[in-house]
Design a protein around this motif. Sequence first.
Motif, PDB file in Angstrom:
ATOM      1  N   PRO A  49       5.719  11.221 -10.900  1.00 51.20           N
ATOM      2  CA  PRO A  49       5.671  12.018  -9.666  1.00 51.20           C
ATOM      3  C   PRO A  49       4.472  11.653  -8.781  1.00 51.20           C
ATOM      4  CG  PRO A  49       6.323  13.393 -11.493  1.00 51.20           C
ATOM      5  CD  PRO A  49       5.973  12.062 -12.090  1.00 51.20           C
ATOM      6  N   GLY A  50       3.377  11.250  -9.383  1.00 53.29           N
ATOM      7  CA  GLY A  50       2.191  10.851  -8.624  1.00 53.29           C
ATOM      8  C   GLY A  50       2.375   9.580  -7.824  1.00 53.29           C
ATOM      9  N   ASP A  51       3.473   8.851  -8.057  1.00 55.83           N
ATOM     10  CA  ASP A  51       3.769   7.644  -7.277  1.00 55.83           C
ATOM     11  C   ASP A  51       4.483   7.978  -5.965  1.00 55.83           C
ATOM     12  OD1 ASP A  51       4.587   6.075 -10.384  1.00 55.83           O
ATOM     13  OD2 ASP A  51       2.753   5.790  -9.216  1.00 55.83           O
ATOM     14  N   THR A  52       4.817   9.246  -5.768  1.00 55.41           N
ATOM     15  CA  THR A  52       5.487   9.661  -4.544  1.00 55.41           C
ATOM     16  C   THR A  52       4.615   9.406  -3.324  1.00 55.41           C
ATOM     17  OG1 THR A  52       6.822  11.330  -5.678  1.00 55.41           O
ATOM     18  CG2 THR A  52       6.467  11.625  -3.310  1.00 55.41           C
ATOM     19  N   ALA A  53       5.154   8.669  -2.373  1.00 51.43           N
ATOM     20  CA  ALA A  53       4.400   8.288  -1.172  1.00 51.43           C
ATOM     21  C   ALA A  53       5.303   7.476  -0.261  1.00 51.43           C
ATOM     22  CB  ALA A  53       3.171   7.457  -1.542  1.00 51.43           C
ATOM     23  N   VAL A  54       4.790   7.218   0.935  1.00 51.00           N
ATOM     24  CA  VAL A  54       5.395   6.205   1.796  1.00 51.00           C
ATOM     25  C   VAL A  54       4.735   4.874   1.430  1.00 51.00           C
ATOM     26  CG1 VAL A  54       5.759   5.386   4.138  1.00 51.00           C
ATOM     27  CG2 VAL A  54       5.828   7.844   3.646  1.00 51.00           C
ATOM     28  N   TYR A  55       5.564   3.882   1.155  1.00 51.43           N
ATOM     29  CA  TYR A  55       5.075   2.564   0.753  1.00 51.43           C
ATOM     30  C   TYR A  55       5.166   1.594   1.923  1.00 51.43           C
ATOM     31  CZ  TYR A  55       4.674   3.923  -4.108  1.00 51.43           C
ATOM     32  OH  TYR A  55       4.276   4.520  -5.280  1.00 51.43           O
ATOM     33  N   TYR A  56       4.053   0.896   2.157  1.00 50.85           N
ATOM     34  CA  TYR A  56       3.948  -0.026   3.269  1.00 50.85           C
ATOM     35  C   TYR A  56       3.727  -1.450   2.779  1.00 50.85           C
ATOM     36  CZ  TYR A  56       3.113   4.165   6.080  1.00 50.85           C
ATOM     37  OH  TYR A  56       3.226   5.391   6.689  1.00 50.85           O
ATOM     38  N   CYS A  57       4.393  -2.371   3.423  1.00 54.61           N
ATOM     39  CA  CYS A  57       4.175  -3.793   3.219  1.00 54.61           C
ATOM     40  C   CYS A  57       3.180  -4.270   4.278  1.00 54.61           C
ATOM     41  CB  CYS A  57       5.518  -4.500   3.364  1.00 54.61           C
ATOM     42  SG  CYS A  57       5.462  -6.287   3.349  1.00 54.61           S
ATOM     43  N   ALA A  58       2.324  -5.216   3.901  1.00 59.08           N
ATOM     44  CA  ALA A  58       1.330  -5.722   4.839  1.00 59.08           C
ATOM     45  C   ALA A  58       1.129  -7.217   4.639  1.00 59.08           C
ATOM     46  CB  ALA A  58       0.000  -4.995   4.639  1.00 59.08           C
ATOM     47  N   ALA A  59       0.780  -7.889   5.734  1.00 61.71           N
ATOM     48  CA  ALA A  59       0.547  -9.330   5.703  1.00 61.71           C
ATOM     49  C   ALA A  59      -0.853  -9.629   6.212  1.00 61.71           C
ATOM     50  CB  ALA A  59       1.584 -10.055   6.552  1.00 61.71           C
ATOM     51  N   ARG A  60      -1.481 -10.597   5.559  1.00 63.85           N
ATOM     52  CA  ARG A  60      -2.840 -10.979   5.924  1.00 63.85           C
ATOM     53  C   ARG A  60      -2.873 -12.447   6.294  1.00 63.85           C
ATOM     54  NH1 ARG A  60      -8.290 -11.599   2.236  1.00 63.85           N
ATOM     55  NH2 ARG A  60      -9.736 -11.290   3.959  1.00 63.85           N
ATOM     56  N   ARG A  61      -3.521 -12.771   7.417  1.00 66.04           N
ATOM     57  CA  ARG A  61      -3.616 -14.161   7.872  1.00 66.04           C
ATOM     58  C   ARG A  61      -4.684 -14.889   7.070  1.00 66.04           C
ATOM     59  NH1 ARG A  61      -3.415 -11.874  13.359  1.00 66.04           N
ATOM     60  NH2 ARG A  61      -5.685 -11.997  13.294  1.00 66.04           N
ATOM     61  N   SER A  62      -4.405 -15.028   5.802  1.00 63.86           N
ATOM     62  CA  SER A  62      -5.351 -15.672   4.895  1.00 63.86           C
ATOM     63  C   SER A  62      -4.609 -15.998   3.618  1.00 63.86           C
ATOM     64  CB  SER A  62      -6.512 -14.726   4.590  1.00 63.86           C
ATOM     65  OG  SER A  62      -7.310 -15.209   3.522  1.00 63.86           O
ATOM     66  N   ASP A  63      -5.147 -16.962   2.868  1.00 60.02           N
ATOM     67  CA  ASP A  63      -4.540 -17.246   1.573  1.00 60.02           C
ATOM     68  C   ASP A  63      -5.276 -16.514   0.452  1.00 60.02           C
ATOM     69  OD1 ASP A  63      -5.997 -20.547   0.905  1.00 60.02           O
ATOM     70  OD2 ASP A  63      -6.865 -18.634   1.492  1.00 60.02           O
ATOM     71  N   ARG A  64      -6.119 -15.558   0.808  1.00 57.40           N
ATOM     72  CA  ARG A  64      -6.838 -14.776  -0.192  1.00 57.40           C
ATOM     73  C   ARG A  64      -6.332 -13.339  -0.176  1.00 57.40           C
ATOM     74  NH1 ARG A  64     -13.190 -15.852   0.285  1.00 57.40           N
ATOM     75  NH2 ARG A  64     -13.077 -14.738  -1.696  1.00 57.40           N
ATOM     76  N   TRP A  65      -6.153 -12.773  -1.354  1.00 60.51           N
ATOM     77  CA  TRP A  65      -5.666 -11.410  -1.410  1.00 60.51           C
ATOM     78  C   TRP A  65      -6.805 -10.436  -1.155  1.00 60.51           C
ATOM     79  CZ3 TRP A  65      -7.106  -7.482  -4.821  1.00 60.51           C
ATOM     80  CH2 TRP A  65      -7.967  -7.862  -5.853  1.00 60.51           C
ATOM     81  N   PHE A  92       0.852  -1.173   0.000  1.00 62.22           N
ATOM     82  CA  PHE A  92       0.000   0.000   0.000  1.00 62.22           C
ATOM     83  C   PHE A  92       0.893   1.230   0.000  1.00 62.22           C
ATOM     84  CE2 PHE A  92      -4.263  -1.693   0.976  1.00 62.22           C
ATOM     85  CZ  PHE A  92      -3.938  -3.011   1.249  1.00 62.22           C
ATOM     86  N   ARG A  93       0.301   2.375  -0.287  1.00 61.86           N
ATOM     87  CA  ARG A  93       1.068   3.612  -0.233  1.00 61.86           C
ATOM     88  C   ARG A  93       0.190   4.722   0.315  1.00 61.86           C
ATOM     89  NH1 ARG A  93       1.714   4.797  -6.762  1.00 61.86           N
ATOM     90  NH2 ARG A  93      -0.464   5.410  -7.164  1.00 61.86           N
ATOM     91  N   GLN A  94       0.865   5.722   0.889  1.00 58.73           N
ATOM     92  CA  GLN A  94       0.147   6.862   1.444  1.00 58.73           C
ATOM     93  C   GLN A  94       0.928   8.128   1.178  1.00 58.73           C
ATOM     94  OE1 GLN A  94      -0.893   6.466   5.601  1.00 58.73           O
ATOM     95  NE2 GLN A  94      -2.548   7.934   5.379  1.00 58.73           N
ATOM     96  N   ALA A  95       0.308   9.021   0.436  1.00 60.43           N
ATOM     97  CA  ALA A  95       0.890  10.328   0.166  1.00 60.43           C
ATOM     98  C   ALA A  95       0.391  11.313   1.226  1.00 60.43           C
ATOM     99  CB  ALA A  95       0.484  10.797  -1.225  1.00 60.43           C
ATOM    100  N   PRO A  96       1.116  12.401   1.443  1.00 60.23           N
ATOM    101  CA  PRO A  96       0.711  13.382   2.464  1.00 60.23           C
ATOM    102  C   PRO A  96      -0.706  13.888   2.216  1.00 60.23           C
ATOM    103  CG  PRO A  96       2.937  13.820   1.753  1.00 60.23           C
ATOM    104  CD  PRO A  96       2.417  12.749   0.847  1.00 60.23           C
ATOM    105  N   GLY A  97      -1.523  13.840   3.259  1.00 59.21           N
ATOM    106  CA  GLY A  97      -2.881  14.335   3.165  1.00 59.21           C
ATOM    107  C   GLY A  97      -3.865  13.421   2.470  1.00 59.21           C
TER     108      GLY A  97
END
Length: 124
Positions: A88-104, A37-42
């Motif tokens: 430039p629109g890809d600028t953000a903080v990028y986060y890795c995440a894990a889900r306790r499931s085999d489904r995305w 996931f990613r999150q840009a300011p605001g």
Amino acid sequence: QVQLVESGGGLVQAGGSLRLSCTASGRTFSSYAMGWFRQAPGKEREFVAAITWSSTNGYYPDSVKGRFTISRDNAKNTVYLQMNSLKPGDTAVYYCAARRSDRWSDLVHDYDYWGQGTQVTVSS
């Protein structure tokens, strides 16, 4: 408990590439679906990519489809995000995440563990 650590962020010019890595420790990594996931300011945190534990197929929103590729190496407990043709629109903080499931999932609240994030800045 699963701990996630991202790396690979940085500053890149538009049109360039970066590869992010996310290494997991703790419980069995191979049974978890993984997401970026990613999150840009605001702005809200938004879905970028996901992969199930049993497949090599990635899932993407239209905004990054064809430019980003998610992959995983279960033997190394690592998931990657290859980002090409960055904008430039890809600028953000990028986060890795894990889900306790085999489904995305493309929903933030479906993920159980998060990394601390890595900054990606794309200059024009």
